[in-house]
Design an enzyme around this catalytic site. Structure first.
Site, PDB file in Angstrom:
ATOM      1  N   GLU A 123      20.180 -30.051  33.824  1.00 37.74           N
ATOM      2  CA  GLU A 123      21.265 -28.257  33.471  1.00 37.74           C
ATOM      3  C   GLU A 123      20.702 -27.164  33.888  1.00 37.74           C
ATOM      4  O   GLU A 123      19.545 -26.653  33.577  1.00 37.74           O
ATOM      5  CB  GLU A 123      22.313 -28.814  32.197  1.00 37.74           C
ATOM      6  CG  GLU A 123      22.967 -28.173  31.757  1.00 37.74           C
ATOM      7  CD  GLU A 123      24.005 -27.770  30.619  1.00 37.74           C
ATOM      8  OE1 GLU A 123      23.569 -28.803  29.738  1.00 37.74           O
ATOM      9  OE2 GLU A 123      24.903 -27.628  30.451  1.00 37.74           O
ATOM     10  N   GLY A 262      15.993 -25.112  23.541  1.00 36.53           N
ATOM     11  CA  GLY A 262      15.755 -25.892  22.109  1.00 36.53           C
ATOM     12  C   GLY A 262      15.609 -27.397  22.691  1.00 36.53           C
ATOM     13  O   GLY A 262      15.137 -28.953  22.441  1.00 36.53           O
ATOM     14  N   MET A 264      18.381 -31.038  25.446  1.00 36.44           N
ATOM     15  CA  MET A 264      19.288 -31.060  26.149  1.00 36.44           C
ATOM     16  C   MET A 264      20.191 -32.283  26.316  1.00 36.44           C
ATOM     17  O   MET A 264      18.874 -33.718  25.860  1.00 36.44           O
ATOM     18  CB  MET A 264      18.609 -31.200  27.805  1.00 36.44           C
ATOM     19  CG  MET A 264      19.155 -31.105  28.895  1.00 36.44           C
ATOM     20  SD  MET A 264      20.532 -30.638  28.937  1.00 36.44           S
ATOM     21  CE  MET A 264      21.653 -31.187  29.819  1.00 36.44           C
ATOM     22  N   GLU A 299      22.619 -31.890  19.574  1.00 36.93           N
ATOM     23  CA  GLU A 299      22.692 -32.815  20.394  1.00 36.93           C
ATOM     24  C   GLU A 299      24.052 -34.242  21.135  1.00 36.93           C
ATOM     25  O   GLU A 299      24.693 -34.852  21.901  1.00 36.93           O
ATOM     26  CB  GLU A 299      21.234 -33.496  21.644  1.00 36.93           C
ATOM     27  CG  GLU A 299      20.413 -31.747  22.294  1.00 36.93           C
ATOM     28  CD  GLU A 299      21.209 -30.795  22.369  1.00 36.93           C
ATOM     29  OE1 GLU A 299      22.059 -31.280  23.338  1.00 36.93           O
ATOM     30  OE2 GLU A 299      21.292 -29.365  22.343  1.00 36.93           O
TER      31      GLU A 299
HETATM   32  N1  B3K Z   1      23.296 -28.073  27.036  1.00 30.62           N
HETATM   33  C1  B3K Z   1      22.251 -28.096  27.457  1.00 30.62           C
HETATM   34  C2  B3K Z   1      21.540 -26.273  27.074  1.00 30.62           C
HETATM   35  C3  B3K Z   1      21.088 -26.357  28.677  1.00 30.62           C
HETATM   36  C4  B3K Z   1      20.354 -25.119  29.587  1.00 30.62           C
HETATM   37  C5  B3K Z   1      20.426 -24.883  30.796  1.00 30.62           C
HETATM   38  N2  B3K Z   1      19.526 -23.322  30.883  1.00 30.62           N
HETATM   39  C6  B3K Z   1      21.711 -27.395  25.681  1.00 30.62           C
HETATM   40  C7  B3K Z   1      22.252 -27.165  24.416  1.00 30.62           C
HETATM   41  O1  B3K Z   1      23.486 -26.379  24.630  1.00 30.62           O
HETATM   42  O2  B3K Z   1      23.134 -28.225  23.912  1.00 30.62           O
HETATM   43 ZN    ZN Z   2      25.078 -27.823  23.467  1.00 31.70          ZN
END
Ligand code: B3K
Ligand code: ZN
Length: 864
Positions: A123, A262, A264, A299
């Site tokens: 992502e 933090g 993913m 998450e």
């Molecule tokens: N979805 C990921 C963040 C991705 C960042 C990409 N640069 C973590 C989160 O928000 O849960």
């Molecule tokens: Zn998130």
């Protein structure tokens, strides 16, 4: 940069549905550090224009072969970062073999090798660094993944369920994974390494057994129980509050040291920054424990809000992030203190988000123009996005909100959708009209509210007029639908029932136009109004509340959040009046007395008392001024802290001594430690001999919260024993880089002229590493954000330090560089000398050869 080489922007208005869909993706990875072979077999169906070519994204890939239904093809071209294939049949199997180099990938995006393990981060658009693909969130496929690697990489992990494993003929090994849920490429994950693993199980409420596995670097098992306990709490909470169960047979979390964010939420295989997983009482603070629980929850909650229902395009990012932050905030609030969680969330809004929304990177929670998507994982999309969801929750109430969630999943499970789809589900399920409310998605900037109060004693009527003005930087904004919560207090501090002409009124007012007056009758005396209770909308509120009224709110408001807020307003008023009128020299005796009563009586939540003692941060105070008076804010804040320390020294000593925590992470122990830390913070500024012994005692404790409380107190007070304590900490913890990050952050807070040379010297420390985002943020991030006096030195050395670092990081890790740039974004808000010096650093970057798209986008906006 020439016009044609400038990174190009994408616009929400240009969204076009894909011409092809990928029904199924089969990937085989042959892992080698410098030459990993990625074989991909895509089952494609044309759904759009008959003549449209297939356009695949790819960056830094070496194309080895390309065939359609097993026949090699030549009718393709590679243009920039796209592979364009013409004349494909309406359905076919496309085979692509590429080669990549994980070891040299320091961007920590795509597939990279670091800390001895292979790991992916896809992502938002990292999958295109792995293979050519339709790397967009609205293309959803089932995935089969085979990983082949040397046996030293003991665990080979990917999404879904493991379906096969074995040895290869050349003595290596392989594992095959199948993910039955369709997903976009950004949720793909692969990890290969030699980890210790903590296993557990969770039985869902419908009786399904789920295997839980947490993979960590060797030797770290003792630091895993909290994360796995947090995961189980999150799974249960989501069942109870949102009626959502987990869907795969296994849920895996891998902790890695080199990670840009933090964590993913990859389907079934979360990858976490090790600092957001690993904790025991000796190495992690209570705050770390809280953060871990919240991120593990976040998450996990993405499995439904993000993975089962995902985003149509990246402009819709807040669809999953705003909603999931709201969910994780509710999780933390249901499990812990709602007030303290609210205070934390509002601090983020008032400091970072308001400043972003007023600066050159201001964007709506649903941005309309993006150059580098990674630049939009912002406090606006996440935290203001969560406030927007919270406002909907306030307008609908919990029952209707949950009906909305149910309808959202009924309509969109397995789909990639838009923010409008979410709002429609909420509105359709509840019958609440959210048409005007939707403007929150498209308008940026912080709305300004002005509250005018009037009490008419002849008719016993109180009227409240709310004026709503567009933010200064967005003058054309239309009026928003704002849920404005209030409480009216009588002279005894009792809450007054709200009514008008015999009709009971709601305590959330619907503010929808530029000026609106609300009347309440049967009010016998002039009330004290608690306005925008609980920060019911992300606005800046201007109110003419007097000091006695704020003290009354601080004592009696039903909302603990609003009590804290009143206390902050008291401090802000005092600091501002010092800056504008130097005759008014100290905190009033009433304010000091209110603090004295708090620590003497210690009634209620001790952690809240600790918060009530904290002066507003530099950023909070800075937001009050058009041109930030750096030196004055620092000087007056220090003066007031010294006043509190001097006038309440005896009470602080007595309070500290009375607090005995049992070393556990129970809420009451955590609260005691928080208040002890506050006491030490002030005591370190006094000459009390007991203070030194308390500090030494805390610094030698086996509880990291106590240790860090002591160290941070002495560093902030520039206490003579700081050097001795810091050196001891270094020798004690050199083997543990995560703990050393706390030390780097303390080092960054050093006062005086040597601060900058100290940081430069620490670049050579054996634990420091420019390619590790945690290290860089601990040392230089802490410096630029929190060591205000030294970062904003008028000789500009602080700015040069950051500028030099950004140039270095631009080549190593553009995402991290871009994040570290933030302090320069508000350069226009400082005095001439400082702003010109910051601008100079931005110009240095603008002229840099090979400036990344990440930095380009922000630098260009900052200098515009
Ligand atoms: N979805 C990921 C963040 C991705 C960042 C990409 N640069 C973590 C989160 O928000 O849960
Ligand atoms: Zn998130």
């Amino acid at each position: 940069m020439t016009e044609s080489s400038k990174p190009q922007a994408q616009y929400l208005k240009d969204y076009k549905a894909p011409d092809f869909l990928i029904d199924h993706t089969e990937l085989t990875f042959d892992l080698q550090p410098l030459s990993t072979k990625v074989s991909s077999l895509l089952t494609l169906t044309r759904v759009g224009d008959k003549k449209a070519p297939l356009v695949l994204d790819g960056i830094d890939l070496r194309l080895l072969s390309l065939s359609v239904d097993t026949v090699d093809i030549t009718d393709y071209e590679i243009v920039g970062e796209q592979l364009i294939i013409n004349n494909l049949p309406d359905s076919c199997q496309l085979s692509i073999v590429t080669e990549i180099s994980p070891e040299t990938n320091t961007s920590l995006e795509g597939l990279y090798l670091s800390g001895g393990a292979y790991c992916t981060q896809c992502e938002a658009q990292g999958f295109r660094k792995i293979t050519y693909y339709m790397d967009r969130p609205d293309v959803l496929a089932t995935f089969d993944v085979t990983i082949i690697a040397d046996k030293k990489y003991l665990q080979l992990l990917s999404n879904g369920n493991q379906v096969d494993s074995g040895e290869t003929s050349d003595g290596r090994h392989f594992v095959k994974w199948q993910d039955p849920f369709k997903k976009p490429s950004y949720l793909f994950a692969l990890v290969a390494g030699d980890f210790d693993v903590l296993k557990d199980t969770y039985t869902t409420k419908s009786g399904k057994d789920v295997e839980l596995a947490l993979f960590v670097d060797k030797g770290n098992l003792s630091k895993t129980p909290h994360a796995i306990a947090s995961l189980k709490k999150a799974m249960q909470w989501d069942e109870e509050r949102f009626n959502l169960e987990y869907d795969l047979d296994i849920y895996m979390i891998v902790a890695v040291d080199f990670f840009n964010m933090g964590a993913m939420e990859n389907k079934g295989l979360n990858v976490f920054n090790s600092k957001c997983v690993l904790a025991n009482q000796e190495t992690a603070t209570d705050k770390d424990y809280h953060t871990i629980e919240s991120i593990v929850g976040h998450e996990y909650f993405h499995n439904w809000t993000g993975n089962r229902v995902t985003c149509r395009d990246w402009f819709q990012l807040s669809l999953k992030e705003g909603l999931t932050v709201f969910r994780d905030q509710e999780f933390s609030s249901d499990l812990g203190s709602r007030a303290l969680n609210r205070i934390d969330a509002v601090k983020v809004m008032r400091t970072h988000q308001f400043s972003e929304d007023a600066g050159p990177m201001a964007h709506p929670i649903r941005p309309e123009k993006v150059i580098e998507m990674n630049n939009f994982y912002t406090v606006t999309v996440y935290d203001k996005g969560a406030e927007v969801i919270r406002m909907m929750h306030t307008l609908l109430g919990e029952t209707n909100f949950q009906k909305g969630m149910t309808l959202y999943f009924e309509r969109h499970d397995g789909q990639a959708v838009t923010c409008d789809d979410f709002v429609s589900a909420m509105s359709d399920a509840s019958g609440v009209n959210l048409e005007q409310f939707k403007l929150w998605y498209s308008q940026s900037g912080t709305p300004r509210l002005n509250a005018i109060q009037h009490f008419d004693s002849s008719s016993n009527t109180y009227t409240l007029t709310i004026e709503q003005a567009a933010p200064d930087n967005q003058p054309d904004n239309k009026p928003l639908h704002i849920p404005f919560a209030i409480e009216l207090l009588d002279a005894n501090g009792e809450s007054i029932a709200l009514q008008y002409k015999g009709k009971k009124l709601d305590d959330v007012l619907d503010v929808t136009s530029t000026t609106q007056t609300f009347s309440f009758d049967n009010i016998l005396e002039k009330p004290v109004a608690v306005l925008l209770e609980d920060f019911s909308a992300p606005c800046i509120l201007n109110q003419q509340t007097t000091e006695p009224e704020l003290l009354h709110i601080m004592r009696f408001a039903r909302s603990d959040f609003s009590r804290w807020d009143a206390q902050q307003q008291l401090f802000i008023k005092a600091i501002k009046s010092q800056i504008t009128d130097t005759t008014n020299s100290m905190l009033s005796s009433e304010t000091i007395n209110a603090l004295r009563v708090l620590i003497n009586t210690k009634e209620g939540d001790l952690a809240l008392i600790a918060e009530l003692f904290k002066l507003p941060s530099f950023d909070t105070l800075a937001a009050e001024f058009e041109v930030i008076p750096v030196d004055e804010i620092i000087e007056i804040t220090e003066k007031f802290e010294q006043q509190i320390a001097d006038e309440l020294a005896d009470e602080l000593l007595a309070c500290y001594e009375s607090l005995e925590d049992d070393g556990s992470i129970s809420a009451s122990s955590v609260a005691k430690r928080a208040l002890k830390q506050t006491c030490l913070h002030y005591l370190a500024k006094t000459q009390k001999p007991e203070a030194v012994s308390f500090i030494k005692e805390a610094a030698s404790s086996t509880n990291m919260t106590n240790v860090l409380g002591a160290l941070s107190a002495v560093v902030k007070a520039s206490h003579p024993i700081q050097e001795e304590l810091l050196n001891h900490f270094d020798s004690q913890w050199r083997h543990d880089v995560l703990v050393m990050d706390k030390w780097f952050a303390l080092q960054a807070m050093q006062s005086g002229n040597k601060a900058i040379d100290n940081i430069k010297a620490l670049y050579e420390h054996p634990c420091f590493d420019f390619s590790n985002p945690n290290r860089v943020r601990a040392l230089v991030g802490s410096f630029s954000h929190f060591n205000t006096a030294q970062f904003h030195r008028s000789d500009a050395q602080g700015y040069t330090l950051l500028g030099d670092l950004l140039i270095k990081l631009n080549a190593i890790n553009p995402q991290n560089a871009s994040r570290m740039l933030t302090p320069f974004m508000s350069w226009k808000r400082y005095d001439d000398v400082r702003s010109q010096a910051m601008k100079l650093q931005l110009q240095r970057l603008a002229n840099l050869d090979g400036l990344s798209a990440d930095l380009y986008e922000k630098v260009e906006k900052a200098l515009a």
